[in-house]
Enzyme design. Structure first.
Site, mmCIF file in Angstrom:
data_model
loop_
_atom_site.group_PDB
_atom_site.id
_atom_site.type_symbol
_atom_site.label_atom_id
_atom_site.label_comp_id
_atom_site.label_asym_id
_atom_site.label_seq_id
_atom_site.Cartn_x
_atom_site.Cartn_y
_atom_site.Cartn_z
ATOM 1 N N HIS A 54 0.948 -1.227 -0.542
ATOM 2 C CA HIS A 54 0.064 0.140 -0.314
ATOM 3 C C HIS A 54 0.522 1.652 -0.178
ATOM 4 O O HIS A 54 2.023 1.111 0.668
ATOM 5 C CB HIS A 54 -0.972 0.028 1.253
ATOM 6 C CG HIS A 54 -0.449 -0.316 2.849
ATOM 7 N ND1 HIS A 54 -0.604 -1.626 3.231
ATOM 8 C CD2 HIS A 54 0.291 0.764 3.323
ATOM 9 C CE1 HIS A 54 0.124 -0.716 4.640
ATOM 10 N NE2 HIS A 54 0.876 0.552 4.318
HETATM 11 P P1 TYD Z 1 -2.413 -3.832 7.613
HETATM 12 O O1 TYD Z 1 -2.806 -2.405 6.787
HETATM 13 O O2 TYD Z 1 -3.107 -5.126 6.339
HETATM 14 O O3 TYD Z 1 -0.997 -4.309 8.257
HETATM 15 P P2 TYD Z 1 0.984 -4.394 7.020
HETATM 16 O O4 TYD Z 1 0.427 -3.056 6.173
HETATM 17 O O5 TYD Z 1 1.402 -4.442 7.978
HETATM 18 O O6 TYD Z 1 0.197 -4.910 5.946
HETATM 19 O O7 TYD Z 1 -3.504 -4.152 9.214
HETATM 20 C C1 TYD Z 1 -3.434 -5.083 9.601
HETATM 21 C C2 TYD Z 1 -4.772 -5.367 10.498
HETATM 22 O O8 TYD Z 1 -4.055 -4.291 12.166
HETATM 23 C C3 TYD Z 1 -5.735 -4.598 9.917
HETATM 24 O O9 TYD Z 1 -6.934 -5.211 10.340
HETATM 25 C C4 TYD Z 1 -5.727 -3.036 10.026
HETATM 26 C C5 TYD Z 1 -5.117 -3.280 11.459
HETATM 27 N N1 TYD Z 1 -4.307 -1.832 12.240
HETATM 28 C C6 TYD Z 1 -4.818 -1.066 12.867
HETATM 29 O O10 TYD Z 1 -5.356 -1.332 13.802
HETATM 30 N N2 TYD Z 1 -4.112 -0.690 13.029
HETATM 31 C C7 TYD Z 1 -2.354 0.420 12.813
HETATM 32 O O11 TYD Z 1 -2.067 1.586 13.176
HETATM 33 C C8 TYD Z 1 -1.920 -0.789 11.734
HETATM 34 C C9 TYD Z 1 -0.994 -0.408 10.893
HETATM 35 C C10 TYD Z 1 -3.052 -1.895 11.264
#
Ligand code: TYD
Length: 137
Positions: A54
């Site tokens: 992303h």
């Molecule tokens: P995600 O964005 O998929 O993580 P990455 O970018 O590392 O692959 O996030 C995983 C889950 O955690 C998703 O349900 C969103 C949640 N999340 C939060 O609640 N707070 C945060 O600060 C972050 C980074 C993720």
């Protein structure tokens, strides 16, 4: 371009003595040029998984692999550069519209992220085509 784009490796200076090492990071300094509103860390990562995939519209982040190692791929829409984070004194600053992927997590690794804002899904671009379109704005 409407958005910021900046990726930079920073060296964090350890305070070492015969007991070991300690790193202190203060906000609004050269190695952390923003105020921190959120800290999160990624650990117990499934082998061979690729995370991230992303871009953020405005978020600034400092990534530090505090244990083990991992690779961060940063794509500014023109080129892709891979950064290996393999020691707690190395940080990667990412500011603005950069597509990022985190991979090659070693067993037991911990990737800590200091972020300039609270979690906000509207700051995310999770579609690579949309990311490329936003770059043209
Ligand atoms: P995600 O964005 O998929 O993580 P990455 O970018 O590392 O692959 O996030 C995983 C889950 O955690 C998703 O349900 C969103 C949640 N999340 C939060 O609640 N707070 C945060 O600060 C972050 C980074 C993720």
């Amino acid at each position: 371009m409407k958005y910021n784009q900046d990726v930079r490796l920073v060296s964090l200076r350890p305070k070492g003595d015969d007991r070991g090492k300690l790193i202190a990071i203060e906000e609004n300094t050269e190695s952390l040029p923003f105020s921190v509103k959120r800290v999160y860390y990624i650990y117990d990562t499934t082998p061979n998984v690729v995370r991230g995939k992303h871009a953020h519209r405005n978020l600034k982040q400092l990534l530090i692999c505090t244990s083990g190692n991992c690779t961060i791929m940063c794509d500014d829409g023109v080129q892709r550069v891979e950064y290996t984070l393999n020691w707690p004194d190395k940080g990667l600053l990412i500011d603005g519209l950069i597509w990022r992927e985190m991979k090659d997590f070693s067993k037991g690794s911990v990737l800590m992220v200091l972020a300039s804002d609270r979690y906000d899904e509207s700051d995310y671009i999770r579609d690579y085509g949309v990311f490329k379109e936003e770059l043209l704005k």
